[in-house]
Design a protein around this motif. Structure first.
Motif, PDB file in Angstrom:
ATOM      1  N   PHE A  29      35.976 -53.700  57.673  1.00  0.00           N
ATOM      2  CA  PHE A  29      35.652 -53.859  59.056  1.00  0.00           C
ATOM      3  C   PHE A  29      34.402 -53.411  59.556  1.00  0.00           C
ATOM      4  N   ILE A  30      33.562 -52.572  59.028  1.00  0.00           N
ATOM      5  CA  ILE A  30      32.332 -52.128  59.219  1.00  0.00           C
ATOM      6  C   ILE A  30      31.464 -53.123  58.867  1.00  0.00           C
ATOM      7  N   LEU A  31      31.550 -54.070  57.894  1.00  0.00           N
ATOM      8  CA  LEU A  31      30.745 -54.866  57.323  1.00  0.00           C
ATOM      9  C   LEU A  31      30.866 -56.505  58.289  1.00  0.00           C
ATOM     10  N   VAL A  32      32.060 -56.412  58.902  1.00  0.00           N
ATOM     11  CA  VAL A  32      32.407 -57.526  59.890  1.00  0.00           C
ATOM     12  C   VAL A  32      31.623 -57.052  60.996  1.00  0.00           C
ATOM     13  N   LEU A  33      31.687 -56.047  61.487  1.00  0.00           N
ATOM     14  CA  LEU A  33      31.012 -55.634  62.783  1.00  0.00           C
ATOM     15  C   LEU A  33      29.709 -55.503  62.836  1.00  0.00           C
ATOM     16  N   LEU A  34      29.193 -55.749  61.374  1.00  0.00           N
ATOM     17  CA  LEU A  34      27.598 -55.286  61.293  1.00  0.00           C
ATOM     18  C   LEU A  34      26.932 -57.030  61.615  1.00  0.00           C
ATOM     19  N   GLY A  35      27.809 -57.851  61.573  1.00  0.00           N
ATOM     20  CA  GLY A  35      27.483 -59.187  61.708  1.00  0.00           C
ATOM     21  C   GLY A  35      26.911 -59.871  60.500  1.00  0.00           C
ATOM     22  N   ASN A  36      26.766 -61.348  60.657  1.00  0.00           N
ATOM     23  CA  ASN A  36      26.180 -62.191  59.555  1.00  0.00           C
ATOM     24  C   ASN A  36      25.746 -63.337  60.222  1.00  0.00           C
ATOM     25  N   PRO A  37      24.248 -63.448  60.055  1.00  0.00           N
ATOM     26  CA  PRO A  37      23.631 -64.611  60.598  1.00  0.00           C
ATOM     27  C   PRO A  37      23.993 -66.001  60.238  1.00  0.00           C
ATOM     28  N   GLY A  38      24.428 -66.092  58.894  1.00  0.00           N
ATOM     29  CA  GLY A  38      24.368 -67.277  58.178  1.00  0.00           C
ATOM     30  C   GLY A  38      23.810 -67.446  56.813  1.00  0.00           C
ATOM     31  N   GLY A  97      24.017 -51.922  50.472  1.00  0.00           N
ATOM     32  CA  GLY A  97      24.338 -50.314  50.333  1.00  0.00           C
ATOM     33  C   GLY A  97      25.668 -49.813  50.532  1.00  0.00           C
ATOM     34  N   ILE A  98      26.112 -50.384  51.856  1.00  0.00           N
ATOM     35  CA  ILE A  98      27.478 -49.797  52.154  1.00  0.00           C
ATOM     36  C   ILE A  98      28.468 -50.288  51.439  1.00  0.00           C
ATOM     37  N   SER A  99      28.488 -51.580  51.011  1.00  0.00           N
ATOM     38  CA  SER A  99      29.302 -52.236  49.858  1.00  0.00           C
ATOM     39  C   SER A  99      29.411 -51.369  48.608  1.00  0.00           C
ATOM     40  N   TYR A 100      28.156 -51.128  48.142  1.00  0.00           N
ATOM     41  CA  TYR A 100      28.014 -50.544  46.807  1.00  0.00           C
ATOM     42  C   TYR A 100      28.503 -49.147  46.735  1.00  0.00           C
ATOM     43  N   VAL A 101      28.380 -48.273  47.724  1.00  0.00           N
ATOM     44  CA  VAL A 101      28.556 -47.052  47.945  1.00  0.00           C
ATOM     45  C   VAL A 101      30.056 -46.986  48.201  1.00  0.00           C
ATOM     46  N   SER A 102      30.694 -47.798  48.993  1.00  0.00           N
ATOM     47  CA  SER A 102      32.292 -47.878  49.083  1.00  0.00           C
ATOM     48  C   SER A 102      32.676 -48.263  47.660  1.00  0.00           C
ATOM     49  N   SER A 103      32.203 -48.994  46.921  1.00  0.00           N
ATOM     50  CA  SER A 103      32.788 -49.459  45.612  1.00  0.00           C
ATOM     51  C   SER A 103      32.861 -48.148  44.607  1.00  0.00           C
ATOM     52  N   VAL A 104      31.442 -47.378  44.743  1.00  0.00           N
ATOM     53  CA  VAL A 104      31.492 -46.326  43.794  1.00  0.00           C
ATOM     54  C   VAL A 104      32.373 -45.065  44.136  1.00  0.00           C
ATOM     55  N   LEU A 105      32.798 -44.918  45.611  1.00  0.00           N
ATOM     56  CA  LEU A 105      33.639 -44.030  46.216  1.00  0.00           C
ATOM     57  C   LEU A 105      34.999 -44.495  45.713  1.00  0.00           C
ATOM     58  N   SER A 110      24.856 -58.265  44.272  1.00  0.00           N
ATOM     59  CA  SER A 110      23.964 -58.011  45.330  1.00  0.00           C
ATOM     60  C   SER A 110      22.485 -58.461  44.944  1.00  0.00           C
ATOM     61  N   LYS A 111      22.250 -59.098  43.954  1.00  0.00           N
ATOM     62  CA  LYS A 111      20.823 -59.828  43.861  1.00  0.00           C
ATOM     63  C   LYS A 111      21.129 -61.319  43.971  1.00  0.00           C
ATOM     64  N   GLU A 112      21.010 -61.714  45.069  1.00  0.00           N
ATOM     65  CA  GLU A 112      20.684 -63.196  45.408  1.00  0.00           C
ATOM     66  C   GLU A 112      22.144 -63.880  45.738  1.00  0.00           C
ATOM     67  N   TRP A 113      23.220 -63.508  44.807  1.00  0.00           N
ATOM     68  CA  TRP A 113      24.407 -64.201  44.935  1.00  0.00           C
ATOM     69  C   TRP A 113      25.205 -63.839  46.341  1.00  0.00           C
ATOM     70  N   ARG A 138      28.388 -66.493  54.254  1.00  0.00           N
ATOM     71  CA  ARG A 138      28.432 -65.227  54.909  1.00  0.00           C
ATOM     72  C   ARG A 138      29.894 -64.620  54.694  1.00  0.00           C
ATOM     73  N   TYR A 139      29.684 -63.196  55.060  1.00  0.00           N
ATOM     74  CA  TYR A 139      30.608 -62.012  54.789  1.00  0.00           C
ATOM     75  C   TYR A 139      30.993 -61.934  53.594  1.00  0.00           C
ATOM     76  N   PHE A 140      30.251 -62.179  52.476  1.00  0.00           N
ATOM     77  CA  PHE A 140      30.516 -62.065  50.966  1.00  0.00           C
ATOM     78  C   PHE A 140      31.065 -60.651  50.790  1.00  0.00           C
ATOM     79  N   HIS A 141      30.292 -59.524  51.323  1.00  0.00           N
ATOM     80  CA  HIS A 141      30.715 -58.350  50.715  1.00  0.00           C
ATOM     81  C   HIS A 141      32.201 -58.001  51.655  1.00  0.00           C
ATOM     82  N   ALA A 142      32.268 -58.107  52.872  1.00  0.00           N
ATOM     83  CA  ALA A 142      33.317 -57.999  53.590  1.00  0.00           C
ATOM     84  C   ALA A 142      34.820 -58.681  52.991  1.00  0.00           C
TER      85      ALA A 142
END
Length: 600
Positions: free
Chosen positions: A25-34, A49-57, A115-118, A123-127
């Motif tokens: 939800f946070i990643l969706v609210l952060l927006g995504n330009p395309g 950063g948010i995605s990776y920290v969440s995965s480790v958590l 998180s390196k280019e892929w 859009r919204y890959f991490h979300a």
């Protein structure tokens, strides 16, 4: 600190679902330009950063849950504080904790790799990745059949978007097929749930397992038919034949990190077959039907997968067929219906998931260095890193074919040991060994084309072939090789720890088959020691609710046994309901006193 620990313990295991949910939800609210602007968007580092920290958590949480469950403790979480079978309940046991650790052990390196280019290609890959994790964790933790359907839909909707990540005609075409197949499976899922609920009167797994043997013959047959329909649905998810033809082509068109994370998706189907068809439908008729069908299905799936790999024209499809073959091997183990075989299936399940993900990532590395030939199994100029890639390919081949001293070998040995008392022991041994032999042949054929028969690169600077070859990268794509090394190192550690891991999965399979234990922990009893449930099921029974008017409820006196005192005294329990509870409780006490007075 003590308050935090108590809060953690009180709300375990819902954190494994909430962490990816809130992250998404946070990643969706952060927006995504395309996709075209992501490389230069100032929010992209924040997304990663948010995605990776969440995965480790999430991985840390899963490991903590595993330590809880390793003692044999089963932890339950009652949503809205209504206990089973009237409320939705989450169950953290050995199996669910094991699957959570597997999920995040794969998600963390794949997320780091993507998180390196892929992640800039759509859009919204991490979300979507975290919505997928939410669905996976929920499916592994839920103790309710309908809730299992809900989490299936969450992970499937995320997978629809992820499959199209990176765009392209092939992804869109096969994405339509993938969506259509899964929508059909979802329809079957709902029909099966309706048949079970209509005959049993409950969808809580522990309650259904308890009630099925007590049903009248006609109701029992309907419930079993519903369970078999669910088996078809889970078979589609697991990609077993004859409903698994979709997997090799579909996974082949996905982007590299998506294909890698999708290797856990088929294991949700395997998990559901174990959890639902293996333990919930535990009566003699269900077991007989499942045993008669599961072994031939497993054998056919395993053989078809490896034969398909031998004839594959693209390396990504080759991987898909090998995953299909490993699914068949797991189904063979499950069909034996003993604790040792199920333990072997769980051990091999982890191996097949991780090695499949590593192989898909290797495909990305190979594709990047073959130019226009991509992953086609055709003779092409020698790759610039052909020696390193050949070594990695050789290791993956040894692991995936089940050769010693790797985890695939140990998994197959455990399966063969579990056939000791099976009337089909010789057949299973022959099939498992034959599949291993054919796997070696398939890997040899593909490696022969990729490495041995590779031509020398063009050395004439004036030719277009020389310019095209020089334009190819001399190094692996960013983090590609390192991610493979991490996954392979994890499998080597898995081999070193094979003894404690096998003991854990052996205890897991024993716990799974102890339905009495789950009944004792999940289901509540009244003052006479009777399980509180609605049986026989009355479809006309409608309990009074706060918003449903004042309707007499003959079972109101059971409510104090099902919910916490704070909930009972809260605003959602109407005064009319509380009055019924008090009146019925008084009547029960008077009846008990009369019975005592009449006794000599």
């Amino acid at each position: 600190m003590n308050d935090f620990i108590q809060f953690w313990i009180q709300h375990t295991p819902i954190f494994s679902i909430l962490i990816p949910a809130f992250t998404a939800f946070i990643l969706v609210l952060l927006g995504n330009p395309g996709s075209g602007s992501l490389a230069h968007d100032w929010r992209q580092p924040w997304r990663r950063g948010i995605s990776y920290v969440s995965s480790v958590l999430g991985l840390t949480t899963a490991i903590i849950y595993l330590t809880f469950a390793s003692s044999g403790q089963i932890t339950t979480y009652n949503l809205s504080e209504w206990t089973a079978p009237f409320g939705i309940v989450l169950v953290l046991d050995r199996l669910s904790a094991f699957m959570l650790v597997l999920t995040y052990s794969l998600a963390v390196p794949v997320m780091w790799f993507a998180s390196k280019e892929w992640d800039e290609r759509g859009r919204y890959f991490h979300a979507m990745m975290h919505f997928l994790l939410m669905g996976l964790c929920g499916a592994f933790l839920t103790g309710d059949l309908f809730n299992l359907f809900v989490f299936f839909e969450i992970l499937l909707m995320a997978s629809y978007v992820l499959l199209l990540h990176g765009q392209g005609k092939a992804r869109f075409q096969l994405g339509i097929h993938y969506v259509t197949i899964n929508l059909l499976a979802s329809a079957f899922f709902l029909i099966g749930l309706g048949m079970i609920y209509g005959s049993v009167g409950s969808l809580n797994m522990a309650d259904v397992a308890r009630l099925i043997p007590l049903l009248e013959p006609d109701q029992h047959r309907i419930a079993i038919a519903g369970g078999l329909l669910l088996f078809v649905v889970f078979g589609i998810k697991a990609a077993m034949l004859p409903v698994g033809f979709w997997l090799p082509k579909t996974y082949a068109v996905a982007t590299t990190p998506v294909a890698a994370i999708f290797t856990i998706m088929t294991k949700v189907g395997i998990y559901s077959i174990l959890r639902v068809n293996g333990t919930v439908f535990d009566d003699a008729m269900s077991k007989e039907i499942l045993q008669n069908w599961l072994l031939p299905i497993g054998i056919i799936t395993s053989l078809y997968g490896v034969i398909g790999a031998m004839g594959a024209e693209r390396l990504r499809r080759f991987v898909g067929f090998m995953i299909l073959s490993s699914i068949g091997t797991i189904l063979i183990a499950i069909s034996l219906f003993n604790t040792n075989a199920w333990a072997a299936a769980l051990y091999y399940l982890v191996h097949s998931t991780i090695i499949g993900a590593a192989f898909y990532i290797l495909c990305g590395w190979i594709t990047s260095q073959r130019g226009a030939f991509k992953d086609q199994l055709q003779i092409a100029p020698q790759m610039k890193q052909h020696k390193t890639i050949a070594v990695v390919y050789f290791l993956i081949a040894l692991m995936m074919a089940g050769l010693p001293p790797f985890s695939g070998f140990f998994g197959k040995v455990f399966i063969l040991q579990a056939t000791e008392n099976s009337p089909y022991q010789i057949l299973i041994i022959v099939i498992v060994l034959l599949v291993s032999l054919l796997s070696i042949i398939a890997f040899t054929r593909a490696g022969f084309v990729l490495f041995w028969r590779a031509t020398k690169p063009e050395d004439n600077p004036e030719t277009e072939a020389y310019k095209a070859y020089q334009a190819l990268p001399a190094q692996a794509p960013k983090r590609n090789d390192k991610t493979i090394y991490i996954l392979l190192a994890g499998l080597i550690v898995y081999v070193i720890a094979s003894n404690p891991v096998y003991q854990y999965v052996l205890n897991t399979s024993k716990q799974m088959q102890d339905n009495a234990l789950y009944n004792q922990i999940l289901l509540k009893q009244d003052e006479h020691g009777q399980v509180i449930s609605i049986q026989p099921f009355n479809p006309e029974y409608l309990p009074e609710t706060k918003y449903g008017g004042e309707t007499e409820d003959p079972n109101a006196h059971l409510i104090p046994f099902l919910i916490a005192p704070n909930t009972l005294s809260g605003e959602h329990i109407s005064d009319f309901k509380l009055q019924q509870i008090q009146q019925q409780h008084s009547s029960v006490e008077e009846s008990n006193q009369l019975k005592l007075a009449e006794e000599p």
